[in-house]
Design a protein around this motif. Sequence first.
Motif, PDB file in Angstrom:
ATOM      1  N   LEU B  46       0.890  -1.160   0.000  1.00 39.91           N
ATOM      2  CA  LEU B  46       0.000   0.000   0.000  1.00 39.91           C
ATOM      3  C   LEU B  46       0.927   1.209   0.000  1.00 39.91           C
ATOM      4  N   GLN B  47       0.461   2.340  -0.419  1.00 42.55           N
ATOM      5  CA  GLN B  47       1.305   3.532  -0.627  1.00 42.55           C
ATOM      6  C   GLN B  47       2.577   3.128  -1.370  1.00 42.55           C
ATOM      7  N   ALA B  48       3.771   3.290  -0.778  1.00 40.71           N
ATOM      8  CA  ALA B  48       5.004   2.924  -1.466  1.00 40.71           C
ATOM      9  C   ALA B  48       6.074   2.657  -0.423  1.00 40.71           C
ATOM     10  N   SER B  49       6.964   1.720  -0.711  1.00 40.23           N
ATOM     11  CA  SER B  49       8.048   1.433   0.221  1.00 40.23           C
ATOM     12  C   SER B  49       9.324   2.106  -0.261  1.00 40.23           C
ATOM     13  N   PHE B  50      10.102   2.546   0.714  1.00 37.21           N
ATOM     14  CA  PHE B  50      11.329   3.268   0.396  1.00 37.21           C
ATOM     15  C   PHE B  50      12.536   2.405   0.737  1.00 37.21           C
ATOM     16  N   TRP B  67      11.824   3.828  -4.795  1.00 37.33           N
ATOM     17  CA  TRP B  67      10.426   3.825  -4.341  1.00 37.33           C
ATOM     18  C   TRP B  67       9.699   2.671  -5.016  1.00 37.33           C
TER      19      TRP B  67
END
Lengths: 420, 216
Positions: B46-50, B67
């Motif tokens: 979900l959203q984005a992982s860094f 990202w």
Amino acid sequence: METAAARSRRDELSAILQQEVVSLDQLRSCCFHGVPDELGLRPLCWKLLLNYLPEKKSKWESALVQQRNLYRVWTEEFIISPGKQDLPEDAVDSSSRHDITCDDHPLNPNPQSTWSTYFKDNEVLVQIDKDARRLYPDMCFFQRSTEFPLRTAGSDDGTKMVAAEYLRRRIDQCVLKSNAIVKNRSGGWNISGGAKRATQYLNLSGTEEAHWEVVERMLFLYAKLNPGQSYVQGMNEIIGPLYFTFSTDKDKTYREHAEADTFFCFTNLMAEIRDRFIKHLDDSSSGIISSMNRLMGMLKEADEVLWKRLMELDVKPQYFSFRWLMVLLSQEFALPEVLHLWDALFSDAHRFDLLLDICVAMLILIRDQLLDGDFAATMKLLQNYPISDVDQILCKAVQLRRRVLDNLEQLPEHPLELTP
Amino acid sequence: MAASAVASPRVHDFKVVLLGEGCVGKTSLVLRYVENKFNEKHESTLQASFLTKKLTIGNRRVNLSIWDTAGQERFHALGPIYYRDSNGAILTYDITDDDSFQKVKNWVKELKKMLGTDIMLTIIGNKTDLEKQRNVSVETAEQYAESVGATHFQTSAKLNRGVEEVFLDLSRRMIEQADKQDAEKRALSPSSRSTAAGNVVLLEETPAAPIKSGCC
């Protein structure tokens, strides 16, 4: 070792649940600090807190029977015989129930056509399938077969199937269909897609269902019944902990109906948070963006230095709090901690205001590390939240709320009786 | 950081974004690359992982900020905050899923429209361990990639095939692009020598407004 406080909370909870009319206010203030695991009362408390069970105990049984029957009807209508209600009797023979054949046909351009709906639903189903399979991958629970598979009424030849089989076949058809399209383009017929799917079910016999398949069925039903929302990634993370809780109930009867009960509790919960899942409501007051903005506003209020630092680093709330808020922190902690945290969330009279307090608390609890780090370090901290002690976080959240209300000079005795 | 500047290797900070449909293996690719790990299953993003990775190419040091974004359409609107200012994009599809290849085309269009030619594109066909179920032909994908000025790779995050190469190639092209932009900058302002001398170039400081090209 059980502390005296825990014991007294346990006694208090038992007493509350023994009343003929369960007082929701009392239940909330008691559950806020966590429903003790060993009593096995969480499933019951959540059903009450999520307004699935009425406060009057005498009404429980009829309410449960009614809802569970309704769920059964929906399963029949939308999963076992989709489209049947629109079709003439003879079009639906027992051997091809999952087929839709009548005056309508697959190339019908009318968007209202049963076929058109069927194809669109299949896309949603394939998406749900991808996510349900990988729900809580670190736990074996969702891969295991269920104790009470949902059996269908049985066709004329007397064979009974589990309901999951209908969705399995439907998904298989989708995969075969996409292979057929490739055949037209490249000339090579590839049938292995079907074989691939089959191997994934190998460990379950035709009379069994895996827990993740039950989750899949509930999400598909939800999407059918709520076409405005359909299915959005993240809903799986909301329904997962609910289903886990209900299907591990100590009471066998409740376990047997875990699916229907989960479905309605999920529906009730979604009614409160669904706007965050809907793209076109992103900018509305109940959408995810305004929730994130509120969170940052509250942080600024509580700890301006930290807020400023995040601004300087250009760490946008989207980078971390989108997920926190959307799935109620279920991806940030291990499942037992999530359950504990949700005890508190569900007990919040102004539901999910507490969620924002908790998020602010989470930030402030690691402020020293956040103030020290560069962008990368900060991002990694926020996306892999380092504290697992949920009690510590809840304490801080309550403290923050108190402080805000102190400023407003109206501090009642108990944090849960506070009004904003 | 500061100490290494004495030996004056150029340090590039590049931002790379992974885009593509859900379940094509974006998270698997990046976890394989950054941590050399592979899980059969992990939760949907979900959203984005860094994530970050440091590498050295010749005398250049490269810090990658990666990202890994969410695949579902719902999160599409969040895309811009992740790809804006990106130096490179990795557009991933699943070789067994033709739809996911079509989604790559949509992403290419959007990126070209929003960022012009400043961003280096790499297209990846992932899951070559499922070769028998291939639904996107290599030729089709390669032709398409060439037509949009992207490089094309085939990978298996599961078997660790081709993953390293993707990031290496992309990093090389981002360095070339950075050099080119530096040269252009110098040409534009020949009097200002300060930009040319061995400074630590932060590419995030390149102008936000992309050079608009005629594509799409």
